[in-house]
Design an enzyme around this catalytic site. Structure first.
Site, PDB file in Angstrom:
ATOM      1  N   HIS A  76       0.728  -1.388  -0.031  1.00 52.77           N
ATOM      2  CA  HIS A  76       0.019   0.136  -0.076  1.00 52.77           C
ATOM      3  C   HIS A  76       0.858   1.183   0.029  1.00 52.77           C
ATOM      4  O   HIS A  76       1.091   1.501   1.016  1.00 52.77           O
ATOM      5  CB  HIS A  76      -0.770   0.159   1.143  1.00 52.77           C
ATOM      6  N   VAL A  82       2.676   3.944   2.288  1.00 50.42           N
ATOM      7  CA  VAL A  82       2.019   4.659   3.251  1.00 50.42           C
ATOM      8  C   VAL A  82       1.030   3.711   4.213  1.00 50.42           C
ATOM      9  O   VAL A  82       0.509   2.876   3.603  1.00 50.42           O
ATOM     10  CB  VAL A  82       0.908   5.768   2.452  1.00 50.42           C
ATOM     11  N   GLY A  85      -4.992   4.603   6.383  1.00 44.43           N
ATOM     12  CA  GLY A  85      -5.597   5.506   7.265  1.00 44.43           C
ATOM     13  C   GLY A  85      -6.685   4.687   8.124  1.00 44.43           C
ATOM     14  O   GLY A  85      -6.600   4.751   9.239  1.00 44.43           O
ATOM     15  N   CYS A  86      -7.235   3.670   7.349  1.00 48.14           N
ATOM     16  CA  CYS A  86      -8.400   2.799   7.921  1.00 48.14           C
ATOM     17  C   CYS A  86      -7.520   1.975   9.185  1.00 48.14           C
ATOM     18  O   CYS A  86      -8.087   1.672  10.397  1.00 48.14           O
ATOM     19  CB  CYS A  86      -8.917   1.686   7.229  1.00 48.14           C
ATOM     20  N   ASP A  90      -8.547   1.590  12.897  1.00 47.83           N
ATOM     21  CA  ASP A  90      -8.612   0.379  13.750  1.00 47.83           C
ATOM     22  C   ASP A  90      -7.897   0.240  14.878  1.00 47.83           C
ATOM     23  O   ASP A  90      -8.520  -0.233  16.048  1.00 47.83           O
ATOM     24  CB  ASP A  90      -8.370  -0.703  12.717  1.00 47.83           C
TER      25      ASP A  90
END
Length: 196
Positions: A76, A82, A85-86, A90
């Site tokens: 990713h 990077v 963001g999820c 989490d």
């Protein structure tokens, strides 16, 4: 450690969090206790620096060390690594689920959603440390249905720079939803809507 000691402790090491994820942190869990953290590589927290409660409110400060070889940097994105963001969101849910269990909630933890999420920064392979600062706005136990719920607002920092805001993140613990006999097909082998 005993369950009462767990409930009274205000900080947790990586070894403690791994023990909690494996279900071995304490050996005298009350009937109905089933909360766990995910195991690495999905565990998004290395240590809890401070966790406290005052009535229905509280706070959590925790950290995760960024590793140049973290699994998500490999995919990713190709040539542009990077952290998704999820995964930061989490981590907030993981910490709120831990808070629910630490505060006395029984059952297995599940993320229930969140309000607004804002990203205005990113986590890259050569960053050093992600810090979570969570303001627990409300913790409630619903004894008649065997559940507990926590709602919190979070700030995420990377190397002391604010990069994410997560508002109204919600997690609950529920009795009777765990799947302890995996991979056998049993009552909880299939997902779907939780009864509310």
């Amino acid at each position: 450690m005993k369950y009462l000691e767990f409930r009274e402790q205000s900080s947790f090491s990586q070894q403690d969090l791994l023990g909690f994820a494996h279900g071995t942190l304490f050996d005298d869990a009350p009937i109905g206790f089933g909360a766990r953290l995910p195991l690495p590589p999905m565990l998004m927290v290395d240590r809890i620096l401070n966790i406290e409660r005052s009535g229905s409110r509280g706070s959590i400060v925790a950290e995760r060390d960024v590793r140049v070889d973290d699994w998500f940097f490999q995919c990713h994105f190709l040539s542009d690594p990077v952290q998704p963001g999820c995964l930061g969101v989490d981590g907030v849910w993981q910490l709120l689920g831990f808070y629910c269990a630490w505060a006395g909630g029984l059952g297995a933890g599940r993320a229930l959603g969140c309000g607004e999420v804002e990203f205005f920064g990113q986590i890259r392979p050569y960053d050093k440390c992600v810090r979570y600062e969570i303001d627990v706005r409300r913790y409630t136990e619903l004894e008649r249905v065997g559940a507990a719920m926590v709602i919190g607002n979070a700030k995420l920092f990377v190397d002391d720079e604010l990069i994410y805001l997560v508002n109204k993140a919600r997690v609950g613990t529920f009795q009777g939803i765990a799947y302890p006999d995996y991979p056998n097909r049993s009552q909880n082998a299939v997902g779907g809507k939780l009864d509310r």
